[in-house]
Design an enzyme around this catalytic site. Structure first.
Site, PDB file in Angstrom:
ATOM      1  N   ASP A  96       0.811  -1.218   0.000  1.00 57.70           N
ATOM      2  CA  ASP A  96       0.000   0.000   0.000  1.00 57.70           C
ATOM      3  C   ASP A  96       0.844   1.268   0.000  1.00 57.70           C
ATOM      4  OD1 ASP A  96      -2.449  -1.244  -0.177  1.00 57.70           O
ATOM      5  OD2 ASP A  96      -2.691  -1.423   1.990  1.00 57.70           O
ATOM      6  N   ARG A 132       1.895   4.019  16.591  1.00 57.16           N
ATOM      7  CA  ARG A 132       1.314   4.989  15.660  1.00 57.16           C
ATOM      8  C   ARG A 132       1.506   6.448  16.068  1.00 57.16           C
ATOM      9  NH1 ARG A 132       2.386   1.273  12.487  1.00 57.16           N
ATOM     10  NH2 ARG A 132       0.774  -0.169  11.866  1.00 57.16           N
ATOM     11  N   ASP A 182      -5.502   1.932  12.546  1.00 58.76           N
ATOM     12  CA  ASP A 182      -4.268   2.708  12.418  1.00 58.76           C
ATOM     13  C   ASP A 182      -4.513   4.090  11.817  1.00 58.76           C
ATOM     14  OD1 ASP A 182      -2.570   0.819  13.562  1.00 58.76           O
ATOM     15  OD2 ASP A 182      -2.439  -0.311  11.707  1.00 58.76           O
ATOM     16  N   SER A 238      -1.874  -9.878   6.467  1.00 58.97           N
ATOM     17  CA  SER A 238      -1.461  -8.502   6.723  1.00 58.97           C
ATOM     18  C   SER A 238      -0.725  -8.520   8.059  1.00 58.97           C
ATOM     19  CB  SER A 238      -2.688  -7.600   6.775  1.00 58.97           C
ATOM     20  OG  SER A 238      -2.333  -6.371   7.352  1.00 58.97           O
TER      21      SER A 238
HETATM   22  N1  ARG Z   1      -5.784  -4.735  15.166  1.00 61.76           N
HETATM   23  C1  ARG Z   1      -4.531  -4.275  15.674  1.00 61.76           C
HETATM   24  C2  ARG Z   1      -4.652  -2.856  16.175  1.00 61.76           C
HETATM   25  O1  ARG Z   1      -5.631  -2.245  15.929  1.00 61.76           O
HETATM   26  C3  ARG Z   1      -3.416  -4.491  14.697  1.00 61.76           C
HETATM   27  C4  ARG Z   1      -3.380  -3.574  13.521  1.00 61.76           C
HETATM   28  C5  ARG Z   1      -2.355  -4.022  12.546  1.00 61.76           C
HETATM   29  N2  ARG Z   1      -2.067  -3.020  11.580  1.00 61.76           N
HETATM   30  C6  ARG Z   1      -1.666  -3.294  10.353  1.00 61.76           C
HETATM   31  N3  ARG Z   1      -1.470  -2.268   9.559  1.00 61.76           N
HETATM   32  N4  ARG Z   1      -1.470  -4.519   9.909  1.00 61.76           N
HETATM   33  O2  ARG Z   1      -3.785  -2.370  16.820  1.00 61.76           O
END
Ligand code: ARG
Length: 397
Positions: A10, A91, A120, A171
């Site tokens: 992405d 983040r 995110d 992912s």
């Molecule tokens: N669900 C988790 C969270 O909200 C993991 C997110 C993973 N992010 C990613 N871009 N693969 O923190």
């Protein structure tokens, strides 16, 4: 414009997309080193080959552990009582750096490659809004309406190097604190996670047959050593990851409630952070008063929710942290843990100067100084209202 860049599909496609569809002439990428163990020089080159005019690497590991992981340990932070926020914590730090770089190069916008379905994007946007309210946030992956396959084709058309993850159905997000694995066959909540998705933790079958006992030492609610070895924050996380991971402790399989309203199936492995939270929480049981422990439970649940939901730079989190900090000056001592076949079992705790545990009050031996007679009067009043209710009820039957 500054783009948060990971080298994945992405964010790579974002570079030609920003230039062609948004007419942005100069895209500067920012790659964060969060201890994910990737070759960032390779990722930097990939950004340049994909059309970035400049590619900046930032080493954020110390900052990440000291200012993000350690407060989470003090807060025993577990979202939904399970997830130690290993991804969520990264983040706001990345967002902070994006804003700083935007200031340095005089950019008027920042961008990230998050999709419109995850958490995110919320964490990035809220943190950027808090730190750089004048900066425009551009989010191509939220707008482009391309499937993953189409995004890959788009990228190939503009000559970005073939994405390595083309074959991977998952992912995955990785940093020093853990890995999160989503999608592919994991989208069926009844499907057992295949062994090959894990990288930081051993399977129970492969974990050593003999247990290993370790001691984690805390000062002011922060881990400062393991066994007799004093370690700096990053070393502690690394060592805790290695020890717990080798024994197969630290995997999580959960249905998670995302901020955007959907439930998703998430697999995590976060051996070190989970181990340190467990030990910290245990030390609090001997060093904090029951009313403080009880109220801190409410505070830390809220703290974890706020961090999960994107409010790292917010007033409530700041206020809750003031409370948490004030409780931690007495959280000094050590916790003994046995690692064995997927378990981390607390087998001892000690606080030399801050223990509220009194053996002379707790003992059943002759050394007991507890005044047993006082119990009668205490119970008379403690149960009074209940007794009145029970009497009335039996009369009315
Ligand atoms: N669900 C988790 C969270 O909200 C993991 C997110 C993973 N992010 C990613 N871009 N693969 O923190």
């Amino acid at each position: 414009m500054v783009l948060a860049y990971s080298g994945g599909v992405d964010t790579s496609v974002c570079i030609p997309y920003l230039k062609n569809e948004y007419g942005i002439s100069e895209v500067v990428t920012f790659v964060a080193d969060l201890g994910q163990g990737e070759d960032l020089e390779v990722i930097k080159q990939k950004a340049l080959k994909s059309g970035a005019s400049e590619s900046i690497i930032g080493n954020l590991v110390d900052n990440f552990v000291e200012s993000y992981a350690f407060p989470a340990i003090r807060a025993n932070a577990l979202y939904a009582e399970k997830y130690p926020l290993s991804t969520a914590l990264a983040r706001p730090l990345i967002a902070e750096k994006l804003v700083n770089i935007a200031r340095e190069i005089n950019a008027d916008a920042v961008a990230h490659g998050c999709t419109g379905k995850g958490n995110d994007q919320i964490r990035f946007d809220l943190a950027i809004n808090a730190l750089g309210p004048d900066l425009k946030i551009i989010t191509p992956a939220r707008e482009w309406n391309m499937s993953r396959e189409e995004a890959i084709l788009y990228g190939e058309k503009f000559g970005i190097p073939a994405p390595v993850s083309k074959k991977s159905p998952y992912s995955i997000d990785v940093n020093l604190l853990g890995r999160s694995i989503e999608a592919g066959l994991l989208e069926d909540p009844m499907q057992e996670p295949p062994e090959d998705i894990f990288a930081m933790t051993s399977s129970i079958a492969d974990a050593p047959n003999s247990p290993q006992d370790i001691e984690i030492v805390f000062k002011n609610g922060l881990p400062i050593g393991i066994g007799n070895e004093l370690l700096n924050p990053v070393e502690i996380i690394n060592k805790a990851n290695d020890l717990a991971g080798a024994h197969g402790f630290g995997r999580i399989d959960m249905i998670e409630d995302r901020v955007v309203g959907i439930k998703s199936r998430e697999i995590y492995e976060s051996p070190g952070l989970l181990l340190l939270i467990k030990a910290h929480q245990e030390l609090e049981t001997i060093t904090l008063n029951p009313d403080v422990i009880d109220f801190k439970g409410i505070v830390q649940k809220k703290w974890a929710q706020l961090v999960y939901q994107g409010f790292w730079f917010g007033p409530l989190k700041e206020a809750l942290e003031a409370f948490i900090s004030s409780t931690q000056t007495s959280v000094n001592g050590r916790v003994k843990i046995r690692l064995h076949k997927g378990n981390a079992i607390v087998i001892g705790r000690l606080s030399e100067n801050n223990s509220l545990y009194r053996e002379d009050l707790a003992t059943y031996s002759q050394d007991d100084i507890f005044n047993h007679k006082q119990a009668e009067g205490f119970i008379y009043m403690w149960g009074m209202s209940n007794k009145i209710w029970a009497e009335l009820n039996s009369k009315n039957k």
